[in-house]
Design an enzyme around this catalytic site. Structure first.
Site, short mmCIF file in Angstrom:
data_model
loop_
_atom_site.label_atom_id
_atom_site.label_comp_id
_atom_site.label_asym_id
_atom_site.label_seq_id
_atom_site.Cartn_x
_atom_site.Cartn_y
_atom_site.Cartn_z
N THR C 98 0.86 -1.18 0.00
CA THR C 98 0.00 0.00 0.00
C THR C 98 0.89 1.23 0.00
OG1 THR C 98 -1.77 -1.10 1.17
CG2 THR C 98 -1.74 1.29 1.29
N LYS C 174 -6.90 1.17 -4.16
CA LYS C 174 -6.62 0.65 -2.83
C LYS C 174 -6.79 1.75 -1.78
CE LYS C 174 -4.81 -1.23 0.84
NZ LYS C 174 -5.65 -2.04 1.73
N LYS C 243 -1.30 7.30 8.10
CA LYS C 243 -0.40 7.23 6.94
C LYS C 243 -1.23 7.07 5.66
CE LYS C 243 1.13 3.65 5.17
NZ LYS C 243 1.63 2.40 4.59
#
Lengths: 296, 296, 296, 296
Positions: C98, C174, C243
């Site tokens: 990711t 994603k 994040k």
């Protein structure tokens, strides 16, 4: 002196000094307040005590109202002892309370249907400004009605800003001003918290801003309070702040105007109330940014 | 006349008039700019042209920097021809650019490791204020370094506000000020749109506010522009506004300070860029409230 | 058995079970992890230990990466012992971490310049889903590269969704998914707090929603946790949530896409960190609504 | 057949199929609708036509209401031909409309003062779900009253979720559900716009989400519509969506629950109305993210 007689409804923290100033300026006053006790000092200064809003009016005369909220004003205007009943044809209602835009629109209609005039004339300023004739007056309504109201309003403040022919416009502007104040307080709350989190003195930031870019009453006064987190005693209670922001949001909804910053202010005020800050000054909304940041 | 020699790096819209004022005040200047052409007028006024940032420094001397952004400043400070290389022990870097808090912290460290001093001294004011010596200077850094910088800074503006011993504190405050300005612009954007939607003249509201509660430069100047939707030519470009709000958000993240109003400003600026307003003044962020309300 | 040899970089909580599944499916694996200890179980299952990312590659072969963040992946790809150096012409990097959209774009370019292929293939699912081959894979990149990656990816999950020819598109999707999850958590946090404040059982509301309108994994699992305020141990740590939301905001900024709800999530996560919830599951962001409401 | 007689008030898009289902289930029905024409099909199926809400009641009997909004329900309950007047002691009002929490509280009080019972029983589901007996019913009120309502409600839907002894709790939950739906739509609006801005197909993202993390009715149905920007004909009109979000905000205000996401939804819905989307489905609120991003 010998100037005209005027009715004056609502002798609270704002109304009482305003009425006293009109007396000093030579107007004869017929005053009314829901609880009579508050009228006593004015009667001692020469005002006549009216027994109802209608009783404060002379047919075709002028009456000023300065009451707590929409509901109180509706009660004053409507019914057999209300202003519409008392003013007669050609009368003028100078409506100075901070009320909602829709209420203003309705009351203007009700007076108009009775052949009467209605102007919106809400003010910026606290009781001390009222006493010092330093209020800023937002005035709107039909031109002749404004003309008739102007000399009276000039005795109440430091200036009258005219905002067009529709009475409710004055309320839009008054509410916008309160919104701008609350927005400035939220902005300072965030900025000072950012500074504090970086080890910078909140008061130093507040001073710098108030001496430079933002050398104006709102940033000077509220900036100091927000920097010091000093919100008592309340100059304007937080729950009343929420009342006004709610009126802003209602005006925004009625006109299909998205106002995300007003939405943020609403959430801050609700959160402050949920934390028990109801009795504090509305500048306590700025505590929210600090709470969010884990500083308590 | 006959005062110390100072290095001056960055002769753009802000730096050029600042350097000129120092020359007039009697300082000898060694000036550097990435594109030499901009240095010509100053050289004609008596400045010496440096060939690199390091070349503008004297060992143990003072150098001022006023460049576009973090990257430009890092380039000026680092490397064999950078300020750290040129200043020598005991030198002082007066860093006046609007940069991020973390960058300021790093550069202060880099100078300290070389036995040099670094103070943060960003300013409020546009090029015209720079020329008129009307800048407001935010100053932070070690006490002796501040003492050394003060007499120079006093020749550049109308006042110096001291904000403690850590250089980056000055940047926190500068960024907070820009945040407060942007917040005020958003608030006016929403308030004036609310007024417009109710048929009230935007300019009348702007005037009232600027003459009463908000009688200060930000509300006076930006208020007029926002009321008139007059955002060209840009005094401060919208993309630079986003740069600064991004720096605010980075400082907020680093210190774990939620700032929802900063978040709102970010979205407004992004939306303005998405609508092609990049070249407009950053006050064009206030157009967002109007677009949201279906007024185009 | 007897299928091609593949390199596999990153044997953390996600990578280890994925690599194990590929071994079981008959692939020969050369595995690399920054700390070698984590590779031991796989080596016992037949994987070969590589000494560097480059060493895990065969010229023209396939390598999979599943590492912690952008920085870790850049370190794996670049430099003399990185994947670009090791893959040779015609090699394929299946990038499953990711990471940010801009990083994906850059890495795709770097591989392309070396005559190599790069596909983005990030996944939805936690370590238990990885072990159970229940990951959902987002796949994007040049068509032939996707074709080559597909049979491998099908051994890792329950489905592969193809999202076009540009590798970074997979990362956009994603990140969008993680954004949707966080948005659902915030919505539940507010809704359940509203219920609680009205005396309604949080769990009853969560159950109703998860059995009717929102009968899907995110609302079922997170709904139960948020209703019970049970956020430990962390399935996905709150700081990692920040994040990812930050990566969403960077992608939004790069594409000039205002996302106010992403902004709200950011503030919630920052506030949670400021309140010491770093080690909790990211569903703890939903505690913010409750704190705002004065419930602690 | 041969079951008790029930009154049924409100034969609109939802009420008519619900009443028809009760008839089919063997209940005798006395039906009332403000405009009689809508009652004709039910009368043909065997219902008796009542001339007023009161006339639909039997003393001590059961009456169901399913009307448009708070005002309509208040009109049905109050006055000489209202439900309170008609139900007699021991009667039960099963109130199934989507109304505000405060209204529910007041009506429960009014019935209680008349020795009657009131349960809140709002539903999730559109007219097609009503016809198919697939409604999800939120039920709250005094235990015996719930017991009496349960067998009837089971004939109207696929399940009844019990939410405690205070009738208004059911409305809190119904409104929370609508809030969760709107929040999901906003989240998808932002996510799909982010994807679109990066060149990713909106529909592909919607499919992936609806097949994996969010495999549930709200994301499946609305996701497809939002991806395709297909918002007509309206399943639930946008202005009704604003009505419900406003009821959420009123419930939030009354309980001092800050709900920033509800605030965002309000602004989106206002903006949609300002852009003329009143007649569209409320999923058109998701167009706002796209407009903000400069895609029109």
């Amino acid at each position: 002196v010998g100037r005209n007689s005027i009715g004056f409804i609502g002798l609270g923290g704002m109304g009482e000094p305003m009425a006293a100033n009109l007396l000093s300026a030579g107007f004869a006053l017929r005053v009314y307040n829901r609880t009579t006790a508050k009228a006593v000092p004015l009667v001692e200064q020469g005002a006549e005590l009216a027994e109802s809003p209608a009783d404060a009016c002379e047919p075709g005369g002028v009456v000023i109202s300065m009451v707590a909220d929409d509901r109180a004003l509706q009660d004053v205007v409507r019914g057999p002892s209300g202003l519409v009943a008392g003013l007669g044809r050609g009368g003028l209602h100078i409506s100075m309370s901070t009320i909602g835009v829709e209420t203003a629109r309705q009351l203007a209609d009700e007076h108009a249907r009775a052949g009467q005039h209605y102007v919106g004339a809400p003010v910026f300023g606290r009781p001390d400004a009222a006493r010092a004739k330093q209020l800023a007056v937002c005035l709107a309504g039909p031109p002749e009605a404004r003309q008739r109201a102007l000399p009276i309003l000039r005795d109440l403040g430091r200036g009258v800003w005219e905002l067009g022919d529709e009475a409710h416009a004055a309320n839009v502007v008054k509410l916008s001003g309160n919104f701008l104040i609350a927005a400035a307080m939220e902005a300072m709350g965030e900025a000072f918290t950012l500074a504090e989190k970086h080890g910078v003195d909140r008061a130093a930031v507040a001073s710098l801003m108030a001496e430079t870019l933002f050398a104006c009453p709102v940033y000077e006064g509220y900036g100091k309070a927000i920097a010091a987190r000093s919100h008592e005693p309340a100059g304007f209670r937080l729950d009343l702040g929420l009342k006004d922001v709610t009126l802003v949001q209602e005006a925004a909804k009625a006109s299909l105007t998205p106002m995300p910053l007003a939405g943020l202010l609403r959430e801050r005020l609700l959160s402050a109330l949920a934390h028990g800050d109801c009795e504090k000054d509305w500048s306590a909304l700025a505590l929210g940014a600090r709470r969010d940041a884990g500083l308590d």
